[in-house]
Design an enzyme around this catalytic site. Structure first.
Site, PDB file in Angstrom:
ATOM      1  N   THR A 182       0.876  -1.171   0.000  1.00 27.67           N
ATOM      2  CA  THR A 182       0.000   0.000   0.000  1.00 27.67           C
ATOM      3  C   THR A 182       0.910   1.216   0.000  1.00 27.67           C
ATOM      4  OG1 THR A 182      -0.024   0.114   2.394  1.00 27.67           O
ATOM      5  CG2 THR A 182      -1.765  -1.178   1.377  1.00 27.67           C
ATOM      6  N   GLU A 329      -5.460  -3.880  -1.258  1.00 25.60           N
ATOM      7  CA  GLU A 329      -5.912  -5.079  -0.539  1.00 25.60           C
ATOM      8  C   GLU A 329      -7.016  -5.831  -1.279  1.00 25.60           C
ATOM      9  OE1 GLU A 329      -5.333  -2.137   0.652  1.00 25.60           O
ATOM     10  OE2 GLU A 329      -4.735  -2.106   2.751  1.00 25.60           O
ATOM     11  N   LYS A 438     -15.446  14.137  12.818  1.00 20.31           N
ATOM     12  CA  LYS A 438     -16.391  13.649  13.817  1.00 20.31           C
ATOM     13  C   LYS A 438     -16.802  14.824  14.699  1.00 20.31           C
ATOM     14  CE  LYS A 438     -14.965   8.912  13.530  1.00 20.31           C
ATOM     15  NZ  LYS A 438     -13.994   7.910  13.864  1.00 20.31           N
ATOM     16  N   TRP A 443     -21.058  12.288  11.969  1.00 22.00           N
ATOM     17  CA  TRP A 443     -19.998  12.207  10.966  1.00 22.00           C
ATOM     18  C   TRP A 443     -20.251  13.180   9.818  1.00 22.00           C
ATOM     19  CZ3 TRP A 443     -19.300   6.152  10.216  1.00 22.00           C
ATOM     20  CH2 TRP A 443     -18.840   5.612  11.420  1.00 22.00           C
TER      21      TRP A 443
END
Ligand code: ADP
Length: 541
Positions: A182, A329, A438, A443
């Site tokens: 990654t 992934e 947050k 959110w």
């Protein structure tokens, strides 16, 4: 008793198909020295010569062979030969820092590195620091290169006298075949080890009409780099189908990409939003200069494409602009956005609402969105949850690490993305969980705010980050880049946002910056911005 053949799902079956069925089809590569052309028959022969050469150098099953290279025919030969001979292709991201590259090469214990001549300086910085690397093979167009590495082999000389015959070994389908790290947008690079089985299923599924939608009639150009997430599997899918492949080499600017699409009559291309922004700007500045009528489909992923850009390409070029979501992934194809038949007659803005979403999960996969307690949230297009995914081409752990319950809960991969899913099944990325704002337990999606700000005329880029707030814990701060020679005021941006968002979503402040810092693959690097504005005092404090 097994009533059907348990033929191992190994990559050689797929890779040999193109050369066998389309030996005359072309593979065209732009290089710094011109344009190189050869056929699938050449590819098949040279991949076997390379396999013989690597075998002679001592590369055995499971050994890691790295590449540090642009998109081009030699890179494709390594993509082909290394997995088919049972070794592991490890693509190195040439935009990583020296420290990250050193870490990755040593962590992977690469034994060979195949490097493009013009990228040698990147590797030379690591001389003396790579104990496992026994051979450096230089992919040069002239053979006239100098390097401090010794011995450094010339790719062309190395394979020249080798036999064009090589019998691929029988390999267990669960053997490793490819390794990608990654790019570390959110921390230290981690290795994802693909297996023959995972990549085989990914390759076959990826070409389906409702996913990338490729056929042997296409001419494909992967602008997405082969050094990142296997260029979304495009080289594998294209070679399996034997369709004409075009590689841009290091020339990925708007003008070069447009020229190559025109010259080679490219029908399908894939890349990140930054590439398409470059192409759009080139076309806007030079109306009528290019004939891109061959192009029918553009795939865009890696980060969210701006709505205005999707609309521009579809309206001006008549192409299908298709968004995809995935990650290292996930091999990387996870979801793709294509309209359902009933949506084809919808009004344009409603269609764009769908096209702006990241899409529907690929057959064979399963996705879910959950709250902080692991409970599935509503698929109503509004409720946000952590995006989980599972399936045969999704990582079950990181290379040389045990799976942690946080990252791999109950057989799922927690993607680190926060998403919504609408009633039709279309997923949309709201944020990376680390980028989410947050505010008082609610959110706020930084991505939604950014996209909206970037639709204000005159705005070039916008990144929204969370800044600490004494009452609300976090509040959004918008960092905005204005196009040169244009004036845009804070009031104009607020006026625009007020049309679309509730009051509590409004950024507490807007700052104008020169440019948004980018990661090695061109994504907004909010880690850097967060650090820069860590002590920023919001006016609402
Ligand atoms: P990294 O950025 O860490 O190198 P990847 O290149 O694997 O990792 O990127 C995966 C991430 O990119 C996803 O988790 C998601 O946050 C983002 N991404 C990919 N495609 C899209 C998309 N279509 N819309 C929004 N975000 C996307």
């Amino acid at each position: 008793m097994n009533t059907m053949m348990s033929t191992p799902l190994t990559m050689s079956i797929l890779m040999d198909r193109g050369p066998a069925l389309a030996p005359e089809n072309e593979i065209v590569s732009k290089t710094r020295d011109g344009v190189h052309r050869y056929t699938y028959a050449d590819l098949g022969r040279r991949a076997r010569q390379l396999a013989n050469a690597l075998h002679r150098l001592g590369v055995g099953q499971g050994d890691r062979v790295a590449t540090l290279a642009w998109n081009g025919y030699r890179h494709l030969e390594v993509y082909y030969a290394v997995p088919c001979m049972g070794a592991v292709l490890h693509t190195l991201n040439l935009r990583l820092s020296s420290a990250d590259l050193e870490y990755i090469i040593n962590h992977a214990e690469d034994s060979v590195i195949c490097v493009d001549e013009d990228l040698l300086p990147i590797l030379e910085k690591l001389a003396g620091k790579l104990p496992t690397v026994k051979h450096v093979i230089v992919m040069s167009n002239t053979g006239n290169f100098t390097t401090s590495f010794s011995p450094a082999l010339d790719y062309e000389k190395l394979i020249a006298d080798e036999s064009t015959e090589f019998t691929w070994p029988e390999i267990d389908e669960n053997s490793p075949m490819g390794l990608c790290y990654t790019s570390g947008t959110t921390g230290k690079p981690k290795g994802v080890m693909y297996t023959h089985r995972s990549n085989y299923i990914h390759t076959i599924t990826g070409g389906l009409p409702d996913l990338l939608g490729l056929s042997r009639s296409d001419t494909i150009m992967a602008v997405v780099p082969m050094f990142h997430a296997n260029a979304w599997g495009l080289p594998y899918i294209a070679t399996m189908l034997g369709l004409k492949q075009v590689f841009p080499g290091p020339m990925m600017d708007g003008a070069s990409v447009c020229q190559l699409i025109q010259d080679e009559k490219v029908s399908f291309t894939g890349g990140v939003p930054t590439i398409w922004l470059g192409v759009m700007n080139e076309l806007l500045q030079n109306p009528g200069k290019y004939d891109l009528s061959s192009l029918r489909s553009m795939i865009c992923g890696g980060s969210a494409p701006p709505r205005a850009m999707i609309d521009w390409f579809e309206s001006n070029l008549g192409v299908d602009f298709v968004q995809a979501w995935g990650m290292t992934e996930t091999s990387p194809l996870g979801t793709v956005t294509r309209l359902k038949p009933k949506m084809k007659d919808w009004p344009k803005e409603k269609k764009l609402d769908i096209k702006q979403r990241a899409g529907i999960y690929a057959p064979g996969l399963d996705i879910s969105i959950v709250d902080d307690f692991g409970k599935e949230v509503a698929h109503d297009g509004v409720a946000m949850g952590r995006l989980l995914i599972r399936g045969p081409w999704i990582a079950a752990t990181y290379y040389k690490e045990d799976p942690t319950p946080e990252k791999f809960p109950n057989g799922w991969l927690d993607t680190g993305d926060v998403a919504t899913i609408d009633a039709e099944g279309y997923m949309a990325i709201a944020d990376r969980s680390k980028d989410l704002v947050k505010s008082g337990g609610e959110w706020i999606s930084s991505v939604d705010l950014e996209n909206s700000i970037m639709a204000v005329p005159g705005v070039a880029e916008a990144a929204v980050i969370a800044v600490n707030h004494s009452k609300w814990q976090e509040r959004p701060l918008a960092c905005v880049v204005i196009k040169p020679g244009v004036e845009v005021s804070r009031e104009q941006i607020y006026e625009h946002l007020e049309k679309y968002f509730a009051k509590w979503w409004m950024p507490d402040d807007i700052v104008f910056i020169e440019s948004v810092p980018k990661t090695s693959v061109g994504k907004f690097d909010k880690k850097v911005l967060r650090h820069q504005f860590a002590d920023y005092k919001l006016p609402t404090e």
